[in-house]
Design an enzyme around this catalytic site. Structure first.
Site, PDB file in Angstrom:
ATOM      1  N   SER A   1       0.867  -1.185   0.000  1.00 13.72           N
ATOM      2  CA  SER A   1       0.000   0.000   0.000  1.00 13.72           C
ATOM      3  C   SER A   1       0.898   1.228   0.000  1.00 13.72           C
ATOM      4  O   SER A   1       2.003   1.188   0.569  1.00 13.72           O
ATOM      5  CB  SER A   1      -0.882   0.025   1.247  1.00 13.72           C
ATOM      6  OG  SER A   1      -1.516   1.288   1.383  1.00 13.72           O
TER       7      SER A   1
ATOM      8  N   TYR B   1      -1.404  -0.670  10.302  1.00 11.09           N
ATOM      9  CA  TYR B   1      -1.621  -1.201   8.938  1.00 11.09           C
ATOM     10  C   TYR B   1      -0.488  -0.751   8.009  1.00 11.09           C
ATOM     11  O   TYR B   1       0.074  -1.550   7.250  1.00 11.09           O
ATOM     12  CB  TYR B   1      -2.975  -0.701   8.431  1.00 11.09           C
ATOM     13  CG  TYR B   1      -3.246  -0.896   6.960  1.00 11.09           C
ATOM     14  CD1 TYR B   1      -3.747  -2.106   6.480  1.00 11.09           C
ATOM     15  CD2 TYR B   1      -3.018   0.137   6.043  1.00 11.09           C
ATOM     16  CE1 TYR B   1      -4.001  -2.287   5.126  1.00 11.09           C
ATOM     17  CE2 TYR B   1      -3.273  -0.032   4.695  1.00 11.09           C
ATOM     18  CZ  TYR B   1      -3.767  -1.240   4.239  1.00 11.09           C
ATOM     19  OH  TYR B   1      -4.015  -1.406   2.897  1.00 11.09           O
TER      20      TYR B   1
HETATM   21  P1  NAP Z   1     -11.505  -5.741   0.765  1.00  8.61           P
HETATM   22  O1  NAP Z   1     -12.412  -5.163  -0.257  1.00  8.61           O
HETATM   23  O2  NAP Z   1     -11.749  -5.426   2.216  1.00  8.61           O
HETATM   24  O3  NAP Z   1     -11.475  -7.338   0.570  1.00  8.61           O
HETATM   25  C1  NAP Z   1     -10.680  -8.098   1.419  1.00  8.61           C
HETATM   26  C2  NAP Z   1     -10.645  -9.532   0.938  1.00  8.61           C
HETATM   27  O4  NAP Z   1      -9.728 -10.244   1.774  1.00  8.61           O
HETATM   28  C3  NAP Z   1     -11.968 -10.233   1.048  1.00  8.61           C
HETATM   29  O5  NAP Z   1     -12.062 -11.162  -0.016  1.00  8.61           O
HETATM   30  C4  NAP Z   1     -11.858 -10.950   2.389  1.00  8.61           C
HETATM   31  O6  NAP Z   1     -12.646 -12.128   2.471  1.00  8.61           O
HETATM   32  C5  NAP Z   1     -10.407 -11.320   2.393  1.00  8.61           C
HETATM   33  N1  NAP Z   1      -9.831 -11.543   3.707  1.00  8.61           N
HETATM   34  C6  NAP Z   1      -9.815 -10.686   4.766  1.00  8.61           C
HETATM   35  N2  NAP Z   1      -9.169 -11.258   5.803  1.00  8.61           N
HETATM   36  C7  NAP Z   1      -8.783 -12.497   5.391  1.00  8.61           C
HETATM   37  C8  NAP Z   1      -8.098 -13.562   5.996  1.00  8.61           C
HETATM   38  N3  NAP Z   1      -7.670 -13.477   7.268  1.00  8.61           N
HETATM   39  N4  NAP Z   1      -7.873 -14.692   5.281  1.00  8.61           N
HETATM   40  C9  NAP Z   1      -8.314 -14.797   4.012  1.00  8.61           C
HETATM   41  N5  NAP Z   1      -8.961 -13.801   3.372  1.00  8.61           N
HETATM   42  C10 NAP Z   1      -9.199 -12.672   4.050  1.00  8.61           C
HETATM   43  O7  NAP Z   1      -9.983  -5.348   0.499  1.00  8.61           O
HETATM   44  P2  NAP Z   1      -9.302  -4.607  -0.779  1.00  8.61           P
HETATM   45  O8  NAP Z   1      -9.512  -3.153  -0.637  1.00  8.61           O
HETATM   46  O9  NAP Z   1      -9.677  -5.300  -2.024  1.00  8.61           O
HETATM   47  O10 NAP Z   1      -7.757  -4.872  -0.436  1.00  8.61           O
HETATM   48  C11 NAP Z   1      -7.012  -5.943  -0.987  1.00  8.61           C
HETATM   49  C12 NAP Z   1      -5.555  -5.729  -0.662  1.00  8.61           C
HETATM   50  O11 NAP Z   1      -5.136  -4.470  -1.209  1.00  8.61           O
HETATM   51  C13 NAP Z   1      -5.271  -5.642   0.847  1.00  8.61           C
HETATM   52  O12 NAP Z   1      -4.036  -6.253   1.131  1.00  8.61           O
HETATM   53  C14 NAP Z   1      -5.189  -4.143   1.105  1.00  8.61           C
HETATM   54  O13 NAP Z   1      -4.398  -3.845   2.230  1.00  8.61           O
HETATM   55  C15 NAP Z   1      -4.566  -3.662  -0.186  1.00  8.61           C
HETATM   56  N6  NAP Z   1      -4.821  -2.238  -0.448  1.00  8.61           N
HETATM   57  C16 NAP Z   1      -6.080  -1.768  -0.654  1.00  8.61           C
HETATM   58  C17 NAP Z   1      -6.260  -0.401  -0.876  1.00  8.61           C
HETATM   59  C18 NAP Z   1      -7.621   0.202  -1.113  1.00  8.61           C
HETATM   60  O14 NAP Z   1      -7.723   1.448  -1.160  1.00  8.61           O
HETATM   61  N7  NAP Z   1      -8.672  -0.574  -1.272  1.00  8.61           N
HETATM   62  C19 NAP Z   1      -5.155   0.455  -0.870  1.00  8.61           C
HETATM   63  C20 NAP Z   1      -3.906  -0.067  -0.648  1.00  8.61           C
HETATM   64  C21 NAP Z   1      -3.735  -1.417  -0.440  1.00  8.61           C
HETATM   65  P3  NAP Z   1     -14.109 -12.147   3.191  1.00  8.61           P
HETATM   66  O15 NAP Z   1     -15.026 -11.382   2.283  1.00  8.61           O
HETATM   67  O16 NAP Z   1     -14.442 -13.583   3.302  1.00  8.61           O
HETATM   68  O17 NAP Z   1     -13.921 -11.454   4.521  1.00  8.61           O
END
Ligand code: NAP
Length: 248
Positions: free
Chosen positions: A143, A157
């Site tokens: 991130s 985080y």
């Molecule tokens: P999200 O929409 O909250 O989705 C999270 C996903 O991870 C869901 O499929 C969830 O499954 C799964 N998950 C959560 N905890 C888990 C665990 N302990 N074991 C297995 N699966 C798990 O997240 P996102 O925004 O797509 O983020 C994806 C990645 O990108 C993350 O690493 C995040 O830190 C990074 N990121 C995101 C952003 C942003 O702005 N969105 C920015 C920078 C980095 P369930 O639905 O079953 O809970």
């Protein structure tokens, strides 16, 4: 040999977009999730409807047994994994550091950091030429918080993502002669549910004018970078960290 990908947290957000795009590029995709089975089944259905192959596999990446089982199920369904996306990641409610307790810190670190390490371990056992494998590629989701620090929001985080950057650099060098490339993508502010899980569902709208490109990103824009890094088009790229953040 079959191209087999595991996407941790492949059921929603960036992971779901990555799963769908990877299937379009010919990967059999293991869509991992922890709670929301319906969302994972939806992603599998989208992939299968388009003629691809996918399987929803439950498992908490913070639990070592679950990770071992995830990779074993992938072996049984499609054969050894050739691509891993360490995407599952969580954040807590927005807090200052002096408000954070150990339970919260351990929850964030065990999911974001330990989970990524253990998944990488299982992937390397299958991919590395040192272990009789034929190679592969890993992409870790970092991130921009790793370099901005997320003050007043979630420094824990951000620190976990700093660890992901270091994992990427160290592991890339460790396995570079074993047929495995390891890279990271650092998203900026992307439209997904993660912001609501931190208690700030409108975070992208609130902050988008601070982004040089004056907009939030789409999950598909992140997925494009992730999948590119996994393919042979990126055959000389390892230890790289690509920002997908609109200039942020
Ligand atoms: P999200 O929409 O909250 O989705 C999270 C996903 O991870 C869901 O499929 C969830 O499954 C799964 N998950 C959560 N905890 C888990 C665990 N302990 N074991 C297995 N699966 C798990 O997240 P996102 O925004 O797509 O983020 C994806 C990645 O990108 C993350 O690493 C995040 O830190 C990074 N990121 C995101 C952003 C942003 O702005 N969105 C920015 C920078 C980095 P369930 O639905 O079953 O809970």
């Amino acid at each position: 040999m079959d191209k087999v990908m595991i996407v941790t947290g492949g059921s929603r957000g960036i992971g779901a977009a990555t799963s769908v795009l990877a299937a379009q590029r010919g990967y059999a995709v293991c869509v991992n999730y922890v709670h929301d089975r319906a969302a994972a089944i939806d992603v599998v259905a989208i992939i299968e409807h388009a003629g691809g192959r996918a399987l929803a596999i439950p498992g908490d990446v913070a639990r070592e047994d679950d990770v071992v089982n995830l990779f074993a199920e992938a072996d049984r369904a499609f054969g050894p994994v050739t691509a891993l996306v360490n995407n599952a990641g969580i954040l807590g409610a927005q807090q200052r550091v002096e408000e954070m307790d150990a339970a919260r810190l351990n929850r964030i670190l065990s999911t974001n950091v330990t989970g990524s390490f253990i998944c990488a371990r299982e992937a390397i056992k299958r991919m590395s030429t040192r272990h009789g494998g034929t190679g592969g590629a890993i992409v870790n989701l970092s991130s921009v918080a790793a370099r901005l620090g997320a003050p007043g929001e979630y420094v824990d985080y951000a620190a976990s993502k700093g660890a992901i950057d270091t994992l990427t650099i160290g592991l890339a060098r460790e396995v570079a002669t074993e047929g495995i490339r390891v890279n990271a993508v650092r998203p900026g502010i992307i439209y997904t549910d993660i912001h609501a899980s931190g208690g700030d569902p409108d975070r992208v709208e609130r902050l988008k004018d601070t982004v040089p490109m004056r907009r939030g990103g789409a999950a598909a824009e992140v997925a494009a970078a992730v999948v590119w890094l996994l393919t042979d088009e990126a055959s000389y790229v390892t230890g790289a960290i690509i920002d997908v953040a609109g200039g942020r």
